[in-house]
Motif scaffolding. Structure first.
Motif, PDB file in Angstrom:
ATOM      1  N   LEU A 136       0.841  -0.903  -0.306  1.00 55.49           N
ATOM      2  CA  LEU A 136      -0.347   0.119   0.085  1.00 55.49           C
ATOM      3  C   LEU A 136       1.194   1.045   0.060  1.00 55.49           C
ATOM      4  CD1 LEU A 136      -2.922  -0.530   2.717  1.00 55.49           C
ATOM      5  CD2 LEU A 136      -2.867  -0.509   0.265  1.00 55.49           C
ATOM      6  N   LEU A 137       2.108   1.104   0.546  1.00 54.99           N
ATOM      7  CA  LEU A 137       2.846   2.489   0.887  1.00 54.99           C
ATOM      8  C   LEU A 137       3.409   2.420  -0.317  1.00 54.99           C
ATOM      9  CD1 LEU A 137       5.236   2.204   3.918  1.00 54.99           C
ATOM     10  CD2 LEU A 137       3.064   3.508   3.837  1.00 54.99           C
ATOM     11  N   GLY A 138       3.660   1.816  -1.522  1.00 58.51           N
ATOM     12  CA  GLY A 138       4.432   1.242  -2.870  1.00 58.51           C
ATOM     13  C   GLY A 138       3.843   2.278  -3.500  1.00 58.51           C
ATOM     14  N   VAL A 139       2.274   2.215  -3.351  1.00 61.62           N
ATOM     15  CA  VAL A 139       1.031   2.020  -4.012  1.00 61.62           C
ATOM     16  C   VAL A 139       0.818   4.375  -4.581  1.00 61.62           C
ATOM     17  CG1 VAL A 139      -1.336   2.179  -4.716  1.00 61.62           C
ATOM     18  CG2 VAL A 139      -0.009  -0.103  -4.754  1.00 61.62           C
ATOM     19  N   GLY A 140       0.939   4.292  -2.459  1.00 61.95           N
ATOM     20  CA  GLY A 140       0.382   5.198  -2.628  1.00 61.95           C
ATOM     21  C   GLY A 140       2.030   6.147  -2.867  1.00 61.95           C
TER      22      GLY A 140
ATOM     23  N   TRP B  51       3.598   5.449  -5.766  1.00 59.76           N
ATOM     24  CA  TRP B  51       3.709   5.786  -6.486  1.00 59.76           C
ATOM     25  C   TRP B  51       2.642   6.575  -7.257  1.00 59.76           C
ATOM     26  CZ3 TRP B  51       2.853   0.333 -10.145  1.00 59.76           C
ATOM     27  CH2 TRP B  51       3.061   0.864 -11.307  1.00 59.76           C
ATOM     28  N   LEU B  52       1.458   6.861  -6.965  1.00 57.84           N
ATOM     29  CA  LEU B  52       0.271   7.935  -7.321  1.00 57.84           C
ATOM     30  C   LEU B  52       0.879   8.733  -7.053  1.00 57.84           C
ATOM     31  CD1 LEU B  52      -3.110   5.922  -5.476  1.00 57.84           C
ATOM     32  CD2 LEU B  52      -2.411   6.141  -8.221  1.00 57.84           C
ATOM     33  N   GLY B  53       1.508   9.682  -5.768  1.00 57.12           N
ATOM     34  CA  GLY B  53       2.487  10.383  -5.322  1.00 57.12           C
ATOM     35  C   GLY B  53       3.148  11.049  -7.061  1.00 57.12           C
TER      36      GLY B  53
ATOM     37  N   LEU C 126      10.129   4.146 -10.731  1.00 58.01           N
ATOM     38  CA  LEU C 126      10.311   2.804 -11.433  1.00 58.01           C
ATOM     39  C   LEU C 126      10.609   1.637 -10.102  1.00 58.01           C
ATOM     40  CD1 LEU C 126      11.119   0.542 -13.357  1.00 58.01           C
ATOM     41  CD2 LEU C 126      13.348   1.242 -12.810  1.00 58.01           C
ATOM     42  N   ALA C 127      11.312   2.324  -8.438  1.00 56.69           N
ATOM     43  CA  ALA C 127      11.709   2.280  -7.825  1.00 56.69           C
ATOM     44  C   ALA C 127      10.117   1.607  -7.417  1.00 56.69           C
ATOM     45  CB  ALA C 127      12.274   2.837  -6.721  1.00 56.69           C
TER      46      ALA C 127
END
Length: 201
Positions: A26-30, A32-34, A71-72
């Motif tokens: 979820l942190l990765g998705v957040g 990425w969106l940011g 990318l990360a």
């Protein structure tokens, strides 16, 4: 041991491990969106008609700093998504919504790696020239499309995660039926053994 209600197989991830991976996902998705939002704002400024120095700085930010973190974030989301799918009842290709999310994630990461990143050096150089001379030496209007595509795709992925539409894939249906038949066979065997044991008494 907790058993998977969908496939009658033991869950591969312990609850604590699964929650930790889910938090990272979820942190990765957040993130990425940011990053997509920041890229969208910078692209709008850089391809706009405002002050040349501001436009040049926006292009330099895009070309220097944003593709790597994007990318990360994409790789983190992909890796944790694979772990969550493999280690839960949903699997990776058992349900359509999971399979579609996986494809979306892979496509977006591939676009970042092979389409977006190779052009970032030129975007940075264009921004430096624009900031120094006020002259735009390249077409940067297409920079608005990557964040728009990524935000749309990630929004669709989030909606799929919430609503979980479409049911099982053909592979998932086959695995489910096979697991059900095995479970019935074990139940009948256990029942027969119990009856035999009772009769011998």
């Amino acid at each position: 041991m907790t058993r998977n209600s969908m496939s009658n197989r033991p869950a591969r991830l312990r609850p604590g491990v699964r929650k930790a991976v889910l938090v990272l996902h979820l942190l990765g998705v957040g993130a990425w969106l940011g990053i997509d939002v920041v890229v969208g704002i910078m692209a709008a400024v850089g391809s706009g008609s405002g002050d040349a120095a501001d436009r040049g700085l926006a292009l330099q930010v895009i070309g220097t700093y944003l593709a790597g973190p994007m990318l990360a974030a994409g790789l983190i989301v992909l890796a944790t998504g694979l772990v969550l799918g493999w280690g839960s009842k949903w699997g990776l290709v058992r349900f359509w919504w999971v399979a579609v999310k996986l494809v979306v994630n892979i496509v977006l990461v591939a676009l970042i790696l092979f389409v977006l990143m190779p052009g970032m050096e030129q975007v940075r150089i264009t921004g430096e020239i624009l900031a120094a001379s006020g002259e735009l030496t390249g077409d940067v209007s297409n920079l608005r499309f990557p964040p728009a595509v990524s935000l749309t795709a990630l929004t669709i992925a989030v909606v799929l995660s919430v609503y979980k539409p479409w049911g099982r894939t053909r592979f998932g249906e086959s695995a489910y039926l096979t697991g059900s038949l095995r479970q019935r066979g074990r139940s009948r065997t256990g029942s027969g053994a119990s009856t035999s044991s009772s009769g011998s008494r």
